[in-house]
Design a protein around this motif. Structure first.
Motif, PDB file in Angstrom:
ATOM      1  N   ALA A  68      58.414  47.492 -54.100  1.00  0.00           N
ATOM      2  CA  ALA A  68      58.820  47.529 -52.690  1.00  0.00           C
ATOM      3  C   ALA A  68      58.400  46.316 -51.927  1.00  0.00           C
ATOM      4  N   THR A 117      63.694  51.049 -50.099  1.00  0.00           N
ATOM      5  CA  THR A 117      62.683  51.234 -51.023  1.00  0.00           C
ATOM      6  C   THR A 117      62.534  52.888 -51.349  1.00  0.00           C
ATOM      7  N   TYR A 177      64.847  49.187 -56.176  1.00  0.00           N
ATOM      8  CA  TYR A 177      64.674  48.607 -54.906  1.00  0.00           C
ATOM      9  C   TYR A 177      65.695  47.829 -54.881  1.00  0.00           C
TER      10      TYR A 177
END
Lengths: 115, 116
Positions: free
Chosen positions: A101, B51, B32
């Motif tokens: 992320a 995310t 992602y």
């Protein structure tokens, strides 16, 4: 704070010569990535470092391409015996960690032209 | 392996009109997803990212994107285009540590033109 910087911004070289492209990542970022962007295309992955070691170099096109990051900060992409097909913009990015992320922050790129 | 398809290499809209840039992805693991913008002679700048939290993601400059797993899409929208939005937009996918590695896989980009 300072972003990712790359030098030189432009590099013109002759076929067969050796070139080095430098990347200064954001301070404290452990991961560093190199991508190559050809005209009209999206960036393509070349290699990434976690600390000093190359964790994935699967994108390097051949053994003329090599990259190092000896102290875990600045990285240098080295191209031997350059060919006209190596002409592209070489982008460097860094991220705080290697977590999926995490945002990769990109530098402005080095435009390489091989004559 | 992951891939991204951006439909429409060039999109033209009038100032004030809706902007819709399409992105479809392929990933063997929960992805992602990212949208980056590239202004002429500048580096890539992150607009927004997905995310696995909220499926509707809001980004900078009024842009947003919605993750739709059933359609494997992550289209970028903005309700009202501004002249300053003219740029190239890239969608990218990244797998987690269990698959796909940490590299970003980019689409070929969409050049957005905003006309008066």
């Amino acid at each position: 704070g300072a972003g990712v910087s790359q030098t030189p911004s432009n590099k013109v070289t002759e076929k067969g010569k050796y070139v080095e492209l430098r990347c200064d990542p954001i301070s404290g970022h452990t991961a560093l990535y190199w991508y190559r962007q050809s005209l009209g295309q999206g960036p393509e992955f070349l290699i990434y470092f976690q600390g000093t070691g190359a964790a994935d170099d699967s994108g390097l096109p051949n053994d003329r391409f090599f990259a190092v990051r000896p102290e875990g900060s600045v990285s240098t992409l080295k191209i031997q015996r350059t060919e006209r097909g190596d002409s592209a913009v070489y982008l460097c990015a860094s991220s705080l960690t290697i977590q999926g992320a995490d945002t990769q922050y990109f530098g402005p790129g080095t435009r390489l032209t091989v004559l | 392996a992951q891939s991204v398809t951006q439909l429409g290499s060039h999109v033209s809209v009038s100032e004030g009109a809706l902007v819709l840039l399409r992105c479809n992805y392929s990933s063997s693991v929960p992805p992602y997803l990212f949208w980056y913008v590239q202004y002429p002679n500048q580096g890539l700048q992150l607009l927004l990212k997905y995310t696995s939290a909220a499926t509707l993601v809001k980004g900078i400059n009024g842009f947003e994107a919605e993750f739709k797993k059933s359609e494997t899409s992550f289209h970028l929208t903005k309700p009202s285009a501004h002249m300053s939005d003219a740029a190239e937009y890239f969608c990218a996918v990244r797998g987690g540590l269990t698959g796909g590695g940490n590299k970003l896989t980019f689409g070929t980009g969409t050049q957005l033109k905003v006309e008066l």
